[in-house]
Design an enzyme around this catalytic site. Structure first.
Site, PDB file in Angstrom:
ATOM      1  CB  SER A  72      -0.906   0.011   1.233  1.00 15.61           C
ATOM      2  OG  SER A  72      -1.658   1.207   1.302  1.00 15.61           O
ATOM      3  CE  LYS A 114      -1.295  -3.141   4.136  1.00 21.83           C
ATOM      4  NZ  LYS A 114      -1.433  -4.456   3.478  1.00 21.83           N
ATOM      5  CG  ASP A 144       2.436  10.494   6.941  1.00 23.09           C
ATOM      6  OD1 ASP A 144       2.995  10.753   8.028  1.00 23.09           O
ATOM      7  OD2 ASP A 144       1.326  10.961   6.611  1.00 23.09           O
ATOM      8  N   PRO A 145       4.517   7.945   8.927  1.00 24.05           N
ATOM      9  CG  PRO A 145       6.385   7.698  10.280  1.00 24.05           C
ATOM     10  CD  PRO A 145       5.875   8.478   9.107  1.00 24.05           C
TER      11      PRO A 145
END
Length: 295
Positions: free
Chosen positions: A157, A189, A162-163
């Site tokens: 994905s 992921k 961006d955490p």
């Protein structure tokens, strides 16, 4: 006309080349996990229609298998195995030459509401991301490697750089001591992606944007890296994603690559039909795993 027989050690591209030059030979056995879902099922059905492949759809339950068989899929082309069961998935992958990983934890409304925001609270009723997107994918990668697989294609994905991506908050629970548990789907992921890269198994990692339940083959596709968006939308039909997963098995240049996949709006640009040329758009770039965060 029967061509030469290829054994399990024959490289993928040699086998595909022989098919084109001299006719049918032993088809490449490709496992597709998540074959009872949406994107994974699209990929599975595309492989079923191609004579150079012998696909095996791996589903989580007998109910999922029954639904596929009822729709016309041969019963012997579907195997039941839970990807979170390491032994079961290893057995299901035995004898496979390649693997498309199409599994993912799936969020669903829990029926509860966040009092502070008024928004529904989501959970993962069929398995948290740590179990499905990390441990389940790790088991699949390990099983493919043990089977001697020569290519693993992973459908992941966008959003991994961006955490703070909102998807990571789904299913996350705050504990009394201030810590959290659950959620963080993109972090898990990304950890699985890096594990695949480091595994030594030839790989392709595809990061689709927002998935659309619309027909494929009607849009110009756009590749990028690291969640960039220069042209096009941040979305793509599932069927187009599945086509790229299949083409990654057929085109040698897709090996060792990690990229984002999006599309233009229907009617904009030219419909993508040349998937080798599509990859050339990257100019040799791949996703940078020093960016973002892993679980």
């Amino acid at each position: 006309r029967q061509g030469p027989q290829a054994d399990e050690h024959t490289p993928l591209m040699l086998r595909l080349s022989l098919l084109l030059l001299v006719g049918p030979l032993d088809a490449l056995r490709v496992a597709v996990t998540g074959a009872g879902g949406q994107t994974g099922q699209h990929a599975f059905r595309k492989l079923l229609a191609l004579p150079e492949f012998e696909p095996v759809g791996i589903v989580r339950s007998e109910e999922s298998k029954a639904a596929l068989v009822k729709s016309g899929v041969p019963a012997d082309a579907v195997t039941v195995a839970d990807v979170t069961d390491e032994a079961a998935i290893a057995a299901a992958l035995a004898g496979c030459d390649a693997l498309i990983i199409g599994t993912s934890a799936k969020p669903a409304p829990s029926g509860e509401t966040d009092e502070s925001t008024g928004r529904p609270i989501f959970g993962f009723p069929n398995g948290q991301p740590e179990a499905v997107d990390w441990l389940g994918q790790k088991s699949q990668i390990d099983g493919a490697k043990a089977a001697g697989a020569i290519h693993v294609v992973l459908c992941s994905s966008m959003g991994g750089t961006d955490p703070g991506n909102m998807l990571n908050a789904l299913g996350r629970e705050s504990l009394p001591d201030g810590s959290t548990k659950g959620g963080d789907i993109l972090l898990w992921k990304r950890k699985a992606e890096k594990y695949l890269i480091d595994s030594g198994v030839p790989f392709t990692i595809v990061h689709p944007g927002g998935l659309l339940n619309e027909p494929g083959g009607k849009r110009q596709l756009v590749l990028g890296v690291d969640d960039e968006r220069t042209v096009g939308e941040r979305s793509i039909p599932r069927e187009d994603v599945a086509e790229v997963l299949v083409q990654a098995l057929r085109i040698p240049a897709y090996r060792g690559r990690s990229f984002d996949l999006r599309s233009m709006n229907e009617g904009e640009g030219a419909v993508t039909t040349d998937f080798a040329a599509l990859l050339d758009e990257l100019g040799g770039r791949d996703c940078d795993y020093s960016l973002g965060k892993m679980a």
